[in-house]
Write an enzyme that holds these catalytic residues in place. Structure first.
Site, short mmCIF file in Angstrom:
data_model
loop_
_atom_site.label_atom_id
_atom_site.label_comp_id
_atom_site.label_asym_id
_atom_site.label_seq_id
_atom_site.Cartn_x
_atom_site.Cartn_y
_atom_site.Cartn_z
N SER A 50 8.38 -10.05 -22.29
CA SER A 50 7.59 -9.10 -21.72
C SER A 50 8.25 -7.91 -21.67
O SER A 50 9.31 -7.82 -21.14
CB SER A 50 6.91 -9.72 -20.42
OG SER A 50 5.70 -10.45 -20.81
N GLY A 102 10.72 -13.91 -21.13
CA GLY A 102 11.71 -12.82 -21.24
C GLY A 102 11.35 -11.86 -22.52
O GLY A 102 12.12 -10.54 -22.60
N ASP A 120 0.55 -3.09 -16.53
CA ASP A 120 1.48 -3.70 -16.69
C ASP A 120 2.75 -2.84 -17.10
O ASP A 120 3.41 -3.47 -18.23
CB ASP A 120 1.46 -5.06 -17.19
CG ASP A 120 2.71 -6.06 -17.14
OD1 ASP A 120 3.32 -6.01 -15.98
OD2 ASP A 120 2.86 -6.81 -18.11
N HIS A 123 5.64 -6.22 -14.37
CA HIS A 123 6.15 -7.74 -13.62
C HIS A 123 7.45 -8.30 -14.14
O HIS A 123 7.62 -9.28 -13.27
CB HIS A 123 4.95 -8.75 -14.35
CG HIS A 123 5.04 -9.09 -15.56
ND1 HIS A 123 4.97 -8.88 -16.83
CD2 HIS A 123 5.87 -10.50 -15.95
CE1 HIS A 123 5.16 -9.48 -17.90
NE2 HIS A 123 5.72 -10.44 -17.24
N LEU A 140 -13.41 8.03 -5.21
CA LEU A 140 -14.59 8.63 -4.37
C LEU A 140 -14.64 8.04 -2.97
O LEU A 140 -15.20 8.37 -2.23
CB LEU A 140 -15.92 7.89 -5.00
CG LEU A 140 -16.09 8.97 -6.58
CD1 LEU A 140 -17.33 8.34 -6.86
CD2 LEU A 140 -15.91 10.37 -6.41
N GLY A 141 -13.75 6.78 -2.85
CA GLY A 141 -14.04 6.20 -1.32
C GLY A 141 -15.10 5.46 -1.37
O GLY A 141 -15.86 5.60 -0.13
N VAL A 142 -15.86 4.87 -2.22
CA VAL A 142 -16.89 3.98 -2.07
C VAL A 142 -16.50 2.32 -2.64
O VAL A 142 -15.60 2.27 -3.58
CB VAL A 142 -17.91 4.44 -3.03
CG1 VAL A 142 -18.23 5.87 -2.59
CG2 VAL A 142 -17.62 4.47 -4.43
#
Length: 298
Positions: free
Chosen positions: A155, A153, A80, A50, A205-207
């Protein structure tokens, strides 16, 4: 007692001075700079996702006061973390420690370089826990909370043990209002993936699904109270190709129980991408098993 305190104070100051040689300022956004830590001596820097808003034109402030350009290797918003590569080399990497020996109550330092010089704040490890999933869905190997005051500052800066080892990377974005650090095992896993692939590989899985309570008879048969009900199945996705359908309830994947979404997400690891795995479902009140080739999240 005064002698003991002086020795402790000197030890913490020495740790800050030593690790400080591995800390850089990250100029990756318009407002306040963030902090980064040298991952390896060839110029790989790990920082917080971030604090890097730019995709190019990133600069890092070095311990000797000079400025170097850096490029973005990749980022993982879910943990992050972001990885940069400096255009210059010959950096001093810190000692990356493991978290196994860390205990609640131990002193730690949070270091940052939002400006020219290293800054430090002292605290203790206030909580340790098992692995957890961040709100954006990232898997963190251990929960590591401190009471260090995260100055602006900080992070992307290191959490340092009294022995001078970096045991985690501080983040003020993963959990608002709580000082948590990403432990080294997670940092290592994400950095290695970003260096190799440019992104963190995850199975797919696309669910879309939601937890659902199973009928009592199935609870007794399966030894679990809940599964995840499929509320949508992406056409052409891995689940669709494997025969899963809207209304199916997944109760196990690759031999592991699936009780909640966290269970399902944690099982969709990079190692299972492209691998055909058994998926146990409930359809029409009956338990069935199907084979699904796990896809990769774009």
């Amino acid at each position: 007692m005064p002698g003991v305190l002086q020795e402790l104070s000197d030890a913490m100051a020495n740790a800050a001075e030593t690790v400080g040689q591995s800390i850089v300022r990250v100029e990756g956004r318009k407002r306040l700079a963030g902090t980064g830590v040298v991952w390896s001596a060839d110029g790989v820097i790990v920082t917080a996702h971030h604090v890097v808003h730019k995709e190019s034109g990133i600069e890092i402030g070095l311990p000797d006061g000079s400025i170097a350009s850096a490029s973005l290797v990749g980022r993982d918003p879910s943990t992050d973390l972001a990885v940069l590569r400096a255009e210059t080399g010959n950096f001093a990497a810190p000692t990356w420690g493991e978290i196994d020996g860390v205990k609640v109550g131990q002193l730690v330092l949070a270091l940052g370089r939002p400006g020219k010089f290293v800054q430090a704040t002292l605290g203790v490890v206030s909580a340790l826990g098992q692995g957890w999933r961040t709100p954006p869905g990232g898997q963190i190997d251990r929960y590591l909370q401190t009471d260090v005051l995260m100055y602006p500052g900080f992070s992307g800066g290191p959490l340092v043990s009294a022995g001078g080892e970096v045991i985690g990377l501080n983040s003020s974005a993963l959990l608002r209002g709580v000082s948590v650090a990403v432990p080294v095992p997670t940092v290592r896993r994400v950095v290695e993936s970003l260096l190799q692939h440019g992104h963190v590989r995850r199975g797919y899985l696309g669910v879309a699904a939601q937890p659902v309570r199973l009928p009592e008879a199935l609870q007794e048969q399966l030894g679990q109270e809940t599964g995840v009900l499929l509320v949508s199945v992406e056409t052409g996705g891995a689940a669709d190709q494997g025969g899963l359908a809207l209304g199916d309830t997944i109760v196990a994947l690759d031999g592991q129980p699936v009780r909640h979404m966290d269970d399902l997400l944690s099982l969709l690891t990079a190692e299972r991408i492209g691998v055909s795995v058994p998926v146990q479902i409930v359809r029409g009140g009956q338990v069935q098993e199907m084979q699904i080739a796990v896809g990769e999240h774009a």
